[in-house]
Design a protein around this motif. Structure first.
Motif, PDB file in Angstrom:
ATOM      1  N   GLY A  24       0.783  -1.225   0.000  1.00 25.78           N
ATOM      2  CA  GLY A  24       0.000   0.000   0.000  1.00 25.78           C
ATOM      3  C   GLY A  24       0.817   1.279   0.000  1.00 25.78           C
ATOM      4  O   GLY A  24       0.243   2.364  -0.026  1.00 25.78           O
ATOM      5  N   HIS A  25       2.136   1.141   0.061  1.00 34.30           N
ATOM      6  CA  HIS A  25       2.974   2.342   0.044  1.00 34.30           C
ATOM      7  C   HIS A  25       3.721   2.449  -1.278  1.00 34.30           C
ATOM      8  O   HIS A  25       4.047   1.446  -1.887  1.00 34.30           O
ATOM      9  CB  HIS A  25       4.043   2.271   1.146  1.00 34.30           C
ATOM     10  CG  HIS A  25       3.458   2.253   2.515  1.00 34.30           C
ATOM     11  ND1 HIS A  25       3.235   3.390   3.250  1.00 34.30           N
ATOM     12  CD2 HIS A  25       3.046   1.219   3.290  1.00 34.30           C
ATOM     13  CE1 HIS A  25       2.714   3.063   4.416  1.00 34.30           C
ATOM     14  NE2 HIS A  25       2.578   1.727   4.461  1.00 34.30           N
ATOM     15  N   VAL A  26       4.016   3.696  -1.677  1.00 36.15           N
ATOM     16  CA  VAL A  26       4.960   3.874  -2.775  1.00 36.15           C
ATOM     17  C   VAL A  26       6.351   3.843  -2.144  1.00 36.15           C
ATOM     18  O   VAL A  26       6.672   4.640  -1.266  1.00 36.15           O
ATOM     19  CB  VAL A  26       4.728   5.213  -3.489  1.00 36.15           C
ATOM     20  CG1 VAL A  26       5.841   5.476  -4.486  1.00 36.15           C
ATOM     21  CG2 VAL A  26       3.375   5.196  -4.179  1.00 36.15           C
ATOM     22  N   VAL A  27       7.157   2.870  -2.608  1.00 34.93           N
ATOM     23  CA  VAL A  27       8.457   2.684  -1.968  1.00 34.93           C
ATOM     24  C   VAL A  27       9.533   3.466  -2.696  1.00 34.93           C
ATOM     25  O   VAL A  27      10.472   3.985  -2.101  1.00 34.93           O
ATOM     26  CB  VAL A  27       8.820   1.178  -1.984  1.00 34.93           C
ATOM     27  CG1 VAL A  27      10.122   0.950  -1.248  1.00 34.93           C
ATOM     28  CG2 VAL A  27       7.714   0.376  -1.325  1.00 34.93           C
ATOM     29  N   ARG A  28       9.334   3.563  -3.999  1.00 36.14           N
ATOM     30  CA  ARG A  28      10.411   4.183  -4.776  1.00 36.14           C
ATOM     31  C   ARG A  28       9.863   4.694  -6.086  1.00 36.14           C
ATOM     32  O   ARG A  28       9.034   4.053  -6.722  1.00 36.14           O
ATOM     33  CB  ARG A  28      11.486   3.092  -5.039  1.00 36.14           C
ATOM     34  CG  ARG A  28      12.592   3.461  -5.945  1.00 36.14           C
ATOM     35  CD  ARG A  28      13.726   4.168  -5.148  1.00 36.14           C
ATOM     36  NE  ARG A  28      14.771   4.580  -6.078  1.00 36.14           N
ATOM     37  CZ  ARG A  28      15.868   3.852  -6.309  1.00 36.14           C
ATOM     38  NH1 ARG A  28      16.057   2.708  -5.697  1.00 36.14           N
ATOM     39  NH2 ARG A  28      16.778   4.286  -7.162  1.00 36.14           N
ATOM     40  N   VAL A  29      10.318   5.885  -6.469  1.00 38.38           N
ATOM     41  CA  VAL A  29       9.981   6.405  -7.791  1.00 38.38           C
ATOM     42  C   VAL A  29      11.287   6.772  -8.474  1.00 38.38           C
ATOM     43  O   VAL A  29      12.150   7.404  -7.878  1.00 38.38           O
ATOM     44  CB  VAL A  29       9.095   7.668  -7.691  1.00 38.38           C
ATOM     45  CG1 VAL A  29       8.756   8.198  -9.077  1.00 38.38           C
ATOM     46  CG2 VAL A  29       7.833   7.382  -6.905  1.00 38.38           C
ATOM     47  N   GLY A  30      11.406   6.348  -9.719  1.00 41.65           N
ATOM     48  CA  GLY A  30      12.644   6.686 -10.418  1.00 41.65           C
ATOM     49  C   GLY A  30      12.489   6.445 -11.896  1.00 41.65           C
ATOM     50  O   GLY A  30      11.440   5.989 -12.354  1.00 41.65           O
ATOM     51  N   SER A  31      13.535   6.749 -12.639  1.00 47.88           N
ATOM     52  CA  SER A  31      13.441   6.487 -14.074  1.00 47.88           C
ATOM     53  C   SER A  31      13.433   4.982 -14.290  1.00 47.88           C
ATOM     54  O   SER A  31      13.954   4.227 -13.479  1.00 47.88           O
ATOM     55  CB  SER A  31      14.608   7.131 -14.820  1.00 47.88           C
ATOM     56  OG  SER A  31      15.764   6.331 -14.632  1.00 47.88           O
ATOM     57  N   ALA A  32      12.826   4.560 -15.380  1.00 46.98           N
ATOM     58  CA  ALA A  32      12.664   3.134 -15.625  1.00 46.98           C
ATOM     59  C   ALA A  32      14.005   2.416 -15.702  1.00 46.98           C
ATOM     60  O   ALA A  32      14.163   1.334 -15.124  1.00 46.98           O
ATOM     61  CB  ALA A  32      11.867   2.926 -16.911  1.00 46.98           C
ATOM     62  N   GLU A  33      14.988   3.022 -16.384  1.00 49.62           N
ATOM     63  CA  GLU A  33      16.293   2.354 -16.529  1.00 49.62           C
ATOM     64  C   GLU A  33      16.923   2.131 -15.164  1.00 49.62           C
ATOM     65  O   GLU A  33      17.450   1.066 -14.866  1.00 49.62           O
ATOM     66  CB  GLU A  33      17.257   3.200 -17.385  1.00 49.62           C
ATOM     67  CG  GLU A  33      16.868   3.349 -18.836  1.00 49.62           C
ATOM     68  CD  GLU A  33      15.984   4.567 -19.083  1.00 49.62           C
ATOM     69  OE1 GLU A  33      15.819   5.394 -18.146  1.00 49.62           O
ATOM     70  OE2 GLU A  33      15.425   4.663 -20.184  1.00 49.62           O
ATOM     71  N   GLU A  34      16.822   3.182 -14.340  1.00 49.34           N
ATOM     72  CA  GLU A  34      17.447   3.140 -13.027  1.00 49.34           C
ATOM     73  C   GLU A  34      16.876   2.005 -12.183  1.00 49.34           C
ATOM     74  O   GLU A  34      17.599   1.227 -11.569  1.00 49.34           O
ATOM     75  CB  GLU A  34      17.142   4.504 -12.391  1.00 49.34           C
ATOM     76  CG  GLU A  34      17.765   4.792 -11.056  1.00 49.34           C
ATOM     77  CD  GLU A  34      17.191   6.118 -10.525  1.00 49.34           C
ATOM     78  OE1 GLU A  34      17.037   7.071 -11.322  1.00 49.34           O
ATOM     79  OE2 GLU A  34      16.832   6.174  -9.327  1.00 49.34           O
ATOM     80  N   ILE A  35      15.553   1.914 -12.223  1.00 51.40           N
ATOM     81  CA  ILE A  35      14.937   0.876 -11.408  1.00 51.40           C
ATOM     82  C   ILE A  35      15.201  -0.507 -11.981  1.00 51.40           C
ATOM     83  O   ILE A  35      15.452  -1.472 -11.254  1.00 51.40           O
ATOM     84  CB  ILE A  35      13.417   1.150 -11.287  1.00 51.40           C
ATOM     85  CG1 ILE A  35      13.234   2.358 -10.358  1.00 51.40           C
ATOM     86  CG2 ILE A  35      12.679  -0.062 -10.729  1.00 51.40           C
ATOM     87  CD1 ILE A  35      11.829   2.833 -10.241  1.00 51.40           C
ATOM     88  N   ALA A  36      15.157  -0.592 -13.321  1.00 48.60           N
ATOM     89  CA  ALA A  36      15.419  -1.883 -13.954  1.00 48.60           C
ATOM     90  C   ALA A  36      16.813  -2.376 -13.602  1.00 48.60           C
ATOM     91  O   ALA A  36      17.038  -3.584 -13.485  1.00 48.60           O
ATOM     92  CB  ALA A  36      15.264  -1.758 -15.467  1.00 48.60           C
ATOM     93  N   ALA A  37      17.735  -1.428 -13.380  1.00 51.20           N
ATOM     94  CA  ALA A  37      19.111  -1.830 -13.124  1.00 51.20           C
ATOM     95  C   ALA A  37      19.353  -2.194 -11.666  1.00 51.20           C
ATOM     96  O   ALA A  37      20.347  -2.799 -11.325  1.00 51.20           O
ATOM     97  CB  ALA A  37      20.050  -0.694 -13.550  1.00 51.20           C
ATOM     98  N   ASP A  38      18.415  -1.813 -10.807  1.00 50.55           N
ATOM     99  CA  ASP A  38      18.639  -2.000  -9.369  1.00 50.55           C
ATOM    100  C   ASP A  38      18.241  -3.403  -8.924  1.00 50.55           C
ATOM    101  O   ASP A  38      17.081  -3.691  -8.638  1.00 50.55           O
ATOM    102  CB  ASP A  38      17.823  -0.941  -8.603  1.00 50.55           C
ATOM    103  CG  ASP A  38      18.286  -0.849  -7.149  1.00 50.55           C
ATOM    104  OD1 ASP A  38      18.765  -1.875  -6.624  1.00 50.55           O
ATOM    105  OD2 ASP A  38      18.133   0.231  -6.566  1.00 50.55           O
ATOM    106  N   ASP A  39      19.218  -4.288  -8.851  1.00 50.13           N
ATOM    107  CA  ASP A  39      18.928  -5.685  -8.499  1.00 50.13           C
ATOM    108  C   ASP A  39      18.399  -5.812  -7.082  1.00 50.13           C
ATOM    109  O   ASP A  39      17.558  -6.656  -6.773  1.00 50.13           O
ATOM    110  CB  ASP A  39      20.199  -6.539  -8.635  1.00 50.13           C
ATOM    111  CG  ASP A  39      20.561  -6.696 -10.085  1.00 50.13           C
ATOM    112  OD1 ASP A  39      19.678  -6.383 -10.936  1.00 50.13           O
ATOM    113  OD2 ASP A  39      21.684  -7.108 -10.367  1.00 50.13           O
TER     114      ASP A  39
END
Lengths: 425, 292, 234, 463
Positions: free
Chosen positions: C210-225
């Motif tokens: 129910g919370h937004v944990v993280r907002v970022g650019s798609a590439e950045e999030i895709a890269a964050d293992d």
């Protein structure tokens, strides 16, 4: 003064009869439903729902009559408390309502219980408990068996008797006897009893057709076409009044115009007029209908005149049902009076069984209630509707019969005795 | 042969009225997925109102219009008060709710107008027509009934298949959520469906009253036949309702004519059972719909 | 532009959404990813008006839409493509398509439907058939087409890839990003299939419980293992 | 070691429970008023039928508008076997009403099997349509067989006695009645003058107007001339009296009825209160020391307890889970190896068995079977009961049964004395009953049990 004497004499007779029984049985508490000041009478009939049309007036008219009697001192000093329950023409409800009447309202007697299937569910209980079951509103002959149902007293002549009367009239009227005859009936006691009556009288038909009371709204086209195709010229019909109206309308539509002979319970003119509107009088013209009461339109008759006065003064419509309701209530009141001041159930039955010939009523045929026979009214006169839509009496004689499986009706004369003073018992 | 034709014509007359009631049931089913047991009660009530107008004005047309208006309003009232609060009732719940409305309406009508049957004068003659020297069991009034039935079926079919209103109604009934997400005002569509069914029921009531009589319970048996016809026809199918409504009338007429009147309900039951065994979704239903 | 401010939803004692803040700009795809029960579907249904929020608001191009009925929200320009390709099986393909935007003038609707048939030729081919005869991918095209019939400025897609073959998923998601660009739509895409979703999205939002944990650019999030392991469970 | 089926079925818990309920109700039956016993008999009979409805509608999810017709099957089998097979020994034992009940149950199972197989493929309204057709059509079949099934008039049973057996009409009694009817009629004819002549002789034992009124006028009998304008000091109402004569009327006038005038001969006697009536219990005692209603209730209670015991074991056992599984997700159930069709048919068979048992008890209570007693209204009332009580619960079935008996009785007293017309007061109970159905479905779609359990949940969460 003299009046009181006579009544007392009657009461004494009843008292002796009751006393005789009283000796045989160890002293008992008074019967339920009767006190020094009150008699409780119960009744079940359809007051709402599809079967209530017309019939709902019967208990209302009886109530009007009892109110009138109460206002004039009641019967032997007792007020009549009339408890009329609605059973919606459902046998299970009839039984539940009758149980309430017996066990909660603690009625003294049942009066005017309505319907054949309905009454079948309670007649045993009433008889087992020695509850007088007076003037049941059903023409089924099965309840007139005094051996099986000693406390049940019919009033209406049975449908078998009516069929026999019809058969007698047809056979003895040349212009009717030459016609091709057909028979249409409503399934249930109408059909069974009437068929038996015709059979006993040796009457046969070219075509016989039937219908279910629940299906009237679906129309009678097929039945009418069937009779028309068979070339019927005289149709005897046993069914409720709504069915008669539907039959007349459908027949008129297809140009089928036989001579109609319709059961008395199926020919209430105000209901037919209500359904068929302006066309009713034309369609009913020349229709034969047997009847057992003084013609309702015979306003010169003291019964009719006074009952009409009573009904209308009570705010009820004057029709066959209110007429019939007041009439049977009037006979019951006389029976209660004749049963004397020490009113018991046995005393009432005894009064009915020994005095039935003496009770005044608008009936034009004898009332047969004896210790060995519970027939109720025993016959009919034949009537015919005229261009004004009123039923005129055709026969000065009456046609009497029993419900027995053999034998037809007999012709007889019956002279009505006038009413008691102011229609009070 | 002429007798056979007579039976058919007679059956057609009662069948047309059954068909109209079946049509009204289908309309409510289409709009809210509910079988409206109160339909005949609403029709009876509005016909009483129409009768009052006819008695007051002497005009059949005014009576009909009053009946239609009353039918629509009563349909809306029943929908708003009874069905809207519980749109997702299961079958037995909705049967009981609409059954409750039915008996209340009948009791109310008895209180207002009494239990005695009343007559309702037809606008055109209801006498059988004489053709080729013989009177046939079909009248100008019957023909009026057939024409009205046919016009209603065609008009309703066009409404549902050719107009956006009809599409909105169907979508609202099939899947209210999807309909809402498509921007359809679902509640209005459902209410409109009930009003429309009320109108069709009122037409049926006003049309049958002159051939039978009008009393608080006089349409009861027609509900049973109409429900049977609607179910056998497939509940969603307008054509099916009409075809089987008329068919029920014909079966009743033929069985009564050639057999006994008491056999008719049994024959109808047997045909109902056979149809449903062969096609569980009704004869005009779309066969087996999705299991889930 | 869709702006979600402090949006909260409760089901009884359960907090399904807790003060969610989001901005979905026009012309690009914003992907919301998260595990089962993260509140993604609740977010979509709340935005579409099917669920009433406990507090907070959502604005579409500056107009508050929360608290309004679903049909009004659609009419104000936000169309939801619900989970599970909800076409109405009893209706034909054409009827399903035309369900969208019935309130619009018929000339406009005709133009839009012609456009959509051009975009999805298979729908044009099968327009007279019942919609349940379509394959899963075709049905998804139909649902999106029906949403487009409403002429939206903002498109909400709830799990469009569910139960579809990978090849079809790719096609559909590419189509979505193409739509966002060409029609200048604000697209909010909810996906469990994070990798594919982030491939077409500009911005990624990660939700959990129910919370937004993280907002970022798609590439950045895709890269964050690390993120993937923590919240996406794959 | 207990056999596993015994352990699993919770037989050990349920049996004492039902024996306790049976003992409690039986005790209640003999201490309450006979009318209450009658209500108990009805409620237990409805409960028996409703256990079947709970299984069919609640657990198996099949709507039935036709269980009243299945009750008719039981009722007719009961009536026909007890009327015709009294002399037939079964397994060397003498005929007993219990056999009739067992045969009624068998009849129900067969009917349920047939209808269940027809119904298994049908959903919602289609099933409702078929079962409604059965509710209408099946009783009509009885009307087709006037011989053995009594036709549309039905069959009458006599009031049952505990020692069993039903009296059949003896033909001799009927013949005797017919003979005495004819004799009585002849007697009446002699009084009324059997000869077709006009001069009817008044029989001396006839009461005449003069006897009553004390008039000595010669014309005791009403003749046309009396009515149409004689001037005799009439005991009769004549047209002139009606139209406003001043004659000191023996005739009833409007004032007599309405009491407006001062002509009433006596002051109205006050109506006594009900308590003035002697409150003798009106139940007569049958041979076994039972009042009729108590006997009816004891049969009804026994059957209901047995049915309830069987139903509870089915519902709580494996079969109950199977029914629910098929109702909730037939495909998943099929994948788990359950046949949805067989499950639905079995629910129909069980509900039909209970309906038929209830029908047999009903026949015994009504002492009558006929198409009119088992009509569509009965079928609908069963559905009403199960919805009002709570669809999936056996306790709800009992509550529904009590409501079916109690509600109509409760609303029938609503109108009371309010000065409304008969037209209004007579119809008010039905009107209110209809509204009640609507309101209950609206505010408590889960019936009384639904209300209770949500109230319980609210209490529990608050704590």
């Amino acid at each position: 003064m003299k009046k009181k004497l006579i009544v007392k004499g009657l009461a004494a007779t009843a008292a002796v009869a009751v006393g005789a029984v009283g000796l045989a049985v160890p002293s008992q508490a008074a019967d339920p439903g009767v006190s020094k000041t009150q008699i409780v009478i119960g009744s079940t009939s359809p007051q709402t729902g599809p079967a209530s049309a017309g019939y709902l007036y019967i208990p209302q008219a009886a109530q009007a009559y009892f109110d009138y009697v109460n206002k004039n001192g009641g019967i032997n000093g007792r007020q009549i408390k009339f408890v009329a329950k609605d059973d919606m023409y459902n046998p299970a409800t009839t039984q539940a309502q009758t149980s309430t009447l017996l066990l909660s309202d603690k009625i003294f007697a049942m009066y005017g219980a309505f319907g054949t299937d309905q009454h079948a569910t309670v007649i045993d209980t009433l008889n087992q408990r020695n509850v007088p079951d007076v003037f049941i509103n059903t023409g089924a002959s099965q309840f007139g068996n005094v051996k099986k149902y000693p406390t049940t007293i019919p009033y209406l002549p049975s449908y078998a008797v009516e069929a026999k009367a019809m058969a007698y009239y047809i056979t003895n009227t040349p212009e009717l006897n030459s016609l091709k005859r057909c028979f249409m009936y409503q399934e249930g006691d109408f059909g069974i009893d009437a068929s038996n009556g015709f059979k006993a009288a040796g009457m046969d038909f070219t075509t016989t057709t039937s219908f279910a009371a629940t299906n009237i709204a679906a129309g009678f086209a097929s039945q009418v076409i069937k009779m028309k195709t068979a070339g019927c010229q005289l149709v005897t019909f046993f069914g409720i009044t709504q069915a008669t109206a539907a039959l007349l309308a459908t027949s008129a539509k297809v140009g089928f115009a036989p001579t109609w002979m319709v059961t008395s319970v199926g020919s209430e003119p105000t209901i037919i007029k209500g359904i068929l509107g302006a066309a009713a009088t034309k369609l009913m013209n020349k229709m034969y209908t047997p009847s057992f009461l003084t013609p309702i339109t015979d306003i010169g008759n003291p019964y009719v005149a006074q009952m009409k006065t009573l009904v209308e003064a009570s705010g009820l419509p004057w029709n066959f049902y209110t007429y019939y309701g007041v009439n049977t209530a009037y006979v019951l009141a006389q029976a209660l009076k004749a049963a004397g001041p020490d009113l018991t159930r046995k005393g009432l039955l005894n009064a009915l069984q020994t005095n039935s010939a003496n009770f005044r009523s608008a009936a034009s045929v004898p009332l047969v209630v004896t210790t060995t026979s519970h027939q109720g009214l025993t016959g009919y006169w034949m009537g015919q509707y005229d261009t004004a839509g009123t039923l005129g009496r055709l026969t000065d004689y009456v046609m009497l019969a029993t419900s027995a499986p053999t034998g037809g009706a007999k012709k007889a004369m019956y002279k009505q005795v006038g009413p008691t003073k102011k229609l009070l018992p | 042969m002429t007798t056979f034709i007579d039976y058919l014509l007679g059956g057609f007359s009662s069948g047309a009225v059954i068909a109209l009631f079946a049509l009204a049931l289908v309309l409510v089913w289409r709009s809210t997925r509910i079988v409206n047991f109160a339909q005949v009660g609403q029709a009876m009530f509005t016909t009483f109102i129409a009768l009052a107008v006819q008695v007051a004005t002497g005009s059949w047309i005014l009576a009909l219009l009053a009946g239609l208006a009353a039918g629509a309003i009563l349909g809306l009232i029943v929908y708003a008060l009874v069905l809207r609060p519980v749109q997702r009732l299961d079958t037995s719940g909705s049967i009981i709710a609409t059954f409750g409305v039915l008996i209340s309406l009948q009791a109310l009508a008895s209180m207002i107008w009494g239990g005695d049957p009343k007559s309702f004068a037809p606008p055109v003659a209801n006498d059988g027509l004489e053709i080729a020297g013989r009177i046939w069991p079909i009248s100008w009034y019957d023909i009026l009934v057939y024409v009205v039935t046919a016009v209603l079926v065609v008009a309703l079919t066009l409404l549902f298949t050719r107009t956006s209103l009809g599409l909105s109604m169907r979508a609202s009934a099939f899947n209210p959520e999807v309909a809402k997400l498509s921007g359809i005002r679902v509640n209005r569509m459902l209410a409109f469906g009930w009003a429309l069914a009320g109108v069709v029921g009122a037409v049926a009531g006003v049309l049958i009253a002159p051939t039978a009589s009008l009393s608080p319970n006089s349409f009861d048996i027609l509900l049973i036949f109409a429900f049977t016809a609607a179910v056998v026809g497939g509940l969603d199918s307008l054509i099916g309702a009409v075809a089987f409504g008329v068919g029920t009338g014909l079966v009743l007429a033929l069985v009564t004519g050639y057999g006994e009147a008491g056999d008719a309900p049994i024959v109808v039951l047997i045909l109902l059972a056979i149809t449903l065994v062969v096609r569980p979704g009704g004869a005009f239903g779309r066969g087996k719909s999705r299991a889930v | 532009m869709l702006e979600v401010k402090q949006l909260s939803v409760s089901f009884g004692a359960v907090r399904a959404l807790d003060a969610v803040n989001l901005v979905v700009p026009r012309g690009e795809v914003t992907a919301v990813i998260g595990a089962n029960g993260a509140g993604k579907s609740t977010l979509m249904r709340t935005l579409a008006g099917l669920v009433k929020p406990a507090s907070g608001s959502a604005e579409l191009d500056g107009i508050v839409i929360t608290g309004r009925a679903p049909e009004d929200i659609v009419r104000s320009g936000m169309a939801l493509v619900p989970e599970g390709r909800s076409t109405i099986p009893e209706l034909t393909v054409e009827e399903n398509l035309h369900l969208g935007g019935l309130w619009r003038p018929s000339a406009e609707r005709k133009a839009t439907s012609a456009e959509i048939y051009e975009m999805f030729p298979v729908l044009a081919e099968r327009r007279r058939m019942r919609s349940d005869t379509l394959s899963g991918g075709e049905r998804q095209q139909l649902t999106i087409g029906s949403a487009l019939m409403c002429d939206p400025t903002c498109l909400l897609l709830d799990e469009p890839s569910l139960g579809l073959a990978p090849l079809i998923v790719t096609q559909i998601l590419q189509l979505v990003s193409q739509l966002a660009r060409e029609k200048n739509l604000a697209v909010l895409l909810v996906e469990q299939n994070a990798v594919t979703a982030l491939r077409v999205a500009t911005t990624g939002v990660i939700m959990n419980l129910g919370h937004v944990v993280r907002v970022g650019s798609a590439e950045e999030i895709a890269a964050d293992d690390e993120l993937r392991d923590a919240y996406l469970g794959s | 070691m207990m056999p596993s089926w015994l352990r699993n079925s919770r037989l050990l818990v349920h049996a004492p429970l039902f024996i306790a309920i049976w003992l409690l109700l039986s005790r209640l039956n003999v201490i309450v008023e006979p009318l209450m016993s009658y209500y108990i008999a009805l409620a237990a009979m409805y409960a028996t039928a409703m256990f079947g409805m709970v299984i069919l509608v609640g657990l198996s999810g099949q709507v039935s508008l036709g269980n009243g017709a299945l009750m008719a099957v039981g009722g007719y089998v009961f009536a026909v076997t007890s009327l015709n097979w009294q002399t037939v020994p079964i397994l060397g034992m003498q005929w007993n009403a219990v056999w009739s009940v067992i045969f009624a149950g068998l009849g129900g199972v067969i009917a349920g099997l047939i209808i269940g197989m027809l119904a298994a493929r049908l959903r919602g309204p289609y099933l409702a349509g078929l079962t409604l057709g059965i509710a209408v059509g099946l009783p009509s079949i009885a009307a087709r067989f006037p011989g053995i099934l009594g036709g549309s008039q039905g069959l009458m049973l006599t009031v049952p006695y505990p020692e069993g057996g039903y009296a059949v009409d003896s033909a001799a009694a009927a013949d005797a009645a017919v003979a005495s009817d004819a004799a009585a009629l002849d007697q009446a004819l002699s009084g009324a003058s059997a000869a077709p002549s006009d001069s009817a002789s008044s029989s001396s034992d006839m009461l005449t107007p003069s006897d009553v009124t004390g008039s000595t006028a010669p014309g005791d009998m009403l003749t046309p001339s009396d009515v149409t304008g004689s001037t005799a000091p009439g005991d009769m109402l004549t047209p002139s009296d009606v139209t406003g004569s001043t004659a000191p009327g023996d005739m009833l006038t409007v004032d007599d009825v309405t009491g407006a005038g001062s002509t009433a001969s006596a002051d109205p006697v006050p109506v006594p209160s009900a308590s003035a009536i002697s409150a003798t219990p009106s139940g007569t005692v049958t041979d076994a020391g039972f009042v009729l209603e108590q006997w009816q209730a004891s049969v009804s209670i026994a059957v209901a307890c047995i049915a309830g015991f069987v139903a509870l074991n089915l519902v709580r056992g494996r079969q109950g889970r199977v029914w629910k599984a098929v109702r909730d997700d037939p495909i998943a159930a099929a994948l788990a190896g359950i046949s949805p069709a067989a499950s639905k048919v079995s629910a129909f068979v069980v509900s039909s068995l209970f309906a038929a048992l209830a029908g047999a008890v009903f026949a015994q209570i009504l002492t009558y079977v006929g198409p009119g007693a088992y009509g569509v209204a009965l079928s609908l009332s069963l559905l009403v009961g199960v919805v009002l009580g709570g669809r999936g619960s056996l306790v709800g079935a009992v509550i529904g049964a009590v409501l079916l008996v109690g509600l109509p009785a409760a609303v029938s007293n609503l109108a009371g004395e309010r000065g409304w017309s008969d037209q209004v007061t007579n119809n008010l109970p039905t009107f209110v009953y209809g509204l009640l159905l609507v309101v209950v479905v609206l505010i408590a779609p889960g019936g009384v049990m639904g209300l209770l359990s949500s109230a319980w949940r609210r209490l529990a969460t608050r704590r």
